[in-house]
Design a protein around this motif. Structure first.
Motif, PDB file in Angstrom:
ATOM      1  N   SER A   1      35.442  45.039 -27.965  1.00 50.89           N
ATOM      2  CA  SER A   1      34.192  44.663 -27.324  1.00 50.89           C
ATOM      3  C   SER A   1      33.076  44.923 -28.334  1.00 50.89           C
ATOM      4  N   MET A   2      32.404  43.846 -28.764  1.00 51.48           N
ATOM      5  CA  MET A   2      31.417  43.964 -29.836  1.00 51.48           C
ATOM      6  C   MET A   2      30.049  43.488 -29.372  1.00 51.48           C
TER       7      MET A   2
ATOM      8  N   ARG B   1      35.852  33.929 -38.657  1.00 51.02           N
ATOM      9  CA  ARG B   1      35.641  32.883 -37.646  1.00 51.02           C
ATOM     10  C   ARG B   1      34.330  33.120 -36.900  1.00 51.02           C
ATOM     11  N   LEU B   2      34.047  34.379 -36.607  1.00 49.07           N
ATOM     12  CA  LEU B   2      32.804  34.728 -35.927  1.00 49.07           C
ATOM     13  C   LEU B   2      31.591  34.412 -36.807  1.00 49.07           C
ATOM     14  N   LEU B   3      31.687  34.723 -38.101  1.00 51.60           N
ATOM     15  CA  LEU B   3      30.613  34.385 -39.042  1.00 51.60           C
ATOM     16  C   LEU B   3      30.433  32.869 -39.125  1.00 51.60           C
ATOM     17  N   ALA B   4      31.529  32.128 -39.206  1.00 52.65           N
ATOM     18  CA  ALA B   4      31.459  30.667 -39.260  1.00 52.65           C
ATOM     19  C   ALA B   4      30.775  30.112 -38.012  1.00 52.65           C
ATOM     20  N   PHE B   5      31.069  30.710 -36.865  1.00 50.51           N
ATOM     21  CA  PHE B   5      30.397  30.294 -35.630  1.00 50.51           C
ATOM     22  C   PHE B   5      28.893  30.515 -35.753  1.00 50.51           C
ATOM     23  N   ALA B   6      28.504  31.711 -36.143  1.00 50.52           N
ATOM     24  CA  ALA B   6      27.078  32.052 -36.230  1.00 50.52           C
ATOM     25  C   ALA B   6      26.338  31.140 -37.200  1.00 50.52           C
ATOM     26  N   MET B   7      26.988  30.746 -38.278  1.00 47.97           N
ATOM     27  CA  MET B   7      26.328  29.936 -39.298  1.00 47.97           C
ATOM     28  C   MET B   7      26.359  28.432 -38.989  1.00 47.97           C
ATOM     29  N   SER B   8      27.117  28.034 -37.967  1.00 45.69           N
ATOM     30  CA  SER B   8      27.247  26.602 -37.669  1.00 45.69           C
ATOM     31  C   SER B   8      26.821  26.216 -36.265  1.00 45.69           C
ATOM     32  N   VAL B   9      26.581  27.196 -35.403  1.00 42.82           N
ATOM     33  CA  VAL B   9      26.239  26.878 -34.019  1.00 42.82           C
ATOM     34  C   VAL B   9      24.940  26.068 -33.979  1.00 42.82           C
ATOM     35  N   PRO B  10      24.943  24.985 -33.213  1.00 43.45           N
ATOM     36  CA  PRO B  10      23.711  24.186 -33.124  1.00 43.45           C
ATOM     37  C   PRO B  10      22.676  24.876 -32.226  1.00 43.45           C
TER      38      PRO B  10
ATOM     39  N   ALA C   1      40.323  34.817 -29.046  1.00 39.29           N
ATOM     40  CA  ALA C   1      41.740  35.147 -28.936  1.00 39.29           C
ATOM     41  C   ALA C   1      42.254  35.337 -30.357  1.00 39.29           C
ATOM     42  N   ARG C   2      42.629  36.579 -30.677  1.00 41.22           N
ATOM     43  CA  ARG C   2      43.145  36.852 -32.020  1.00 41.22           C
ATOM     44  C   ARG C   2      44.655  36.660 -32.016  1.00 41.22           C
TER      45      ARG C   2
ATOM     46  N   LYS D   1      35.941  40.403 -27.116  1.00 40.10           N
ATOM     47  CA  LYS D   1      34.679  39.915 -26.544  1.00 40.10           C
ATOM     48  C   LYS D   1      33.557  40.263 -27.514  1.00 40.10           C
ATOM     49  N   ALA D   2      32.667  39.313 -27.726  1.00 45.10           N
ATOM     50  CA  ALA D   2      31.542  39.544 -28.638  1.00 45.10           C
ATOM     51  C   ALA D   2      30.255  39.040 -28.002  1.00 45.10           C
ATOM     52  N   GLN D   3      29.291  39.929 -27.933  1.00 46.49           N
ATOM     53  CA  GLN D   3      27.923  39.550 -27.572  1.00 46.49           C
ATOM     54  C   GLN D   3      27.220  39.336 -28.912  1.00 46.49           C
ATOM     55  N   LEU D   4      26.854  38.111 -29.195  1.00 41.42           N
ATOM     56  CA  LEU D   4      26.326  37.751 -30.503  1.00 41.42           C
ATOM     57  C   LEU D   4      24.860  37.341 -30.369  1.00 41.42           C
ATOM     58  N   GLN D   5      23.991  38.073 -31.047  1.00 42.74           N
ATOM     59  CA  GLN D   5      22.568  37.727 -31.092  1.00 42.74           C
ATOM     60  C   GLN D   5      22.296  37.146 -32.476  1.00 42.74           C
ATOM     61  N   ILE D   6      21.797  35.923 -32.500  1.00 45.04           N
ATOM     62  CA  ILE D   6      21.543  35.243 -33.768  1.00 45.04           C
ATOM     63  C   ILE D   6      20.050  35.041 -33.938  1.00 45.04           C
TER      64      ILE D   6
END
Length: 190
Positions: A154-155, A43-52, A30-31, A9-14
Motif C-alpha cells: 500500500s503506497m 510501470r508506475l513511473l511510466a504511468f505517471a509520465m504518460s497519463v493524459p 497486479a505484480r 495499491k498506490a495513491q499517486l499524486q502527480i
C-alpha cells in the motif's frame, strides 16, 4: 499450481509542471509472480509520465504485459477502441514487437532501465530508426533500484516533474529520476 499475482495499491499524486498536469490517481497494480519490485515501479513511473490530463481520448490503464504477449504494460485506447498510447517497460528482445506496436498506436513509449540498456540499444537503434512515433527512455539502473525500495503493498507516492527532472517520494524518502532520451518525439526531457 500456478502462482497468483500480488496486488499492490498506490495513491499517486502527480504534479507535472512541464505538462501543466496536476492529478491524483488511485491505482491497483497486479505484480506478476515473475515481476520484480523494480519493474513494477518502472510501470508506475511510466504511468505517471504518460497519463493524459483528461480521459477525453480514453484512460491510460495497466494492460496484460508479462501475462499476455499481445498486450503492452500500459495502454490508452480512445472511445472507439483505437490505440492512442502503447507503453512498454524493459528491453524487448525482438524489434518486431515495437514495429508492430508503432503500426497500431499513435505513440509508442519504451522505458528501459537495466545496466545492459546501452548494449541492447546499440543493437536496436538502427532497426527502429524509421519509426516516427516511437520514444525510448533510459532510467539509470541505480535509479530504478532506488525506486524499487519505495515499493510497498500500500503506497502513497508523490511524483513531481519540473524542467525534465522527476522526483518520486513516499513522504519518508525521495528518488530523483533523470531519464535519458535515447529517442524522442519532442525535445528531450532533460
Amino acid at each position: 499450481m500456478a502462482l497468483k499475482s500480488t496486488i499492490y495499491k498506490a495513491q499517486l499524486q502527480i504534479a507535472d509542471m512541464d505538462r501543466h498536469l496536476y492529478a491524483d490517481h488511485a491505482l491497483t497494480l497486479a505484480r506478476h509472480p515473475s515481476e520484480t519490485d523494480e519493474r513494477m515501479m518502472m510501470r508506475l513511473l511510466a504511468f505517471a509520465m504518460s497519463v493524459p490530463a483528461d480521459d477525453l481520448q480514453g484512460a491510460l490503464t495497466f494492460a496484460g504485459g508479462l501475462s499476455d504477449t499481445e498486450e503492452p504494460d500500459l495502454w490508452q485506447k480512445d472511445l472507439t477502441g483505437q490505440l492512442v498510447q502503447w507503453i512498454e517497460v524493459g528491453q524487448p528482445l525482438d524489434e518486431r514487437r515495437l514495429i508492430k506496436a508503432c503500426g497500431r498506436a499513435e505513440v509508442v513509449r519504451l522505458w528501459a532501465y537495466s545496466s545492459a540498456v546501452p548494449v541492447w540499444w546499440s543493437s536496436m537503434e538502427g532497426k527502429l530508426s524509421r519509426l516516427s512515433n516511437l520514444e525510448v527512455w533510459q532510467v539509470p539502473p541505480e535509479t530504478s533500484k532506488a525506486l524499487a525500495a519505495l515499493a510497498q503493498r500500500s503506497m502513497q507516492l508523490q511524483v513531481t516533474v519540473q524542467d525534465g527532472a522527476i522526483w518520486v517520494g513516499d513522504g519518508q524518502s525521495s528518488v530523483q529520476v533523470e531519464p535519458i532520451a535515447l529517442r524522442s518525439l519532442k525535445p528531450s526531457r532533460g
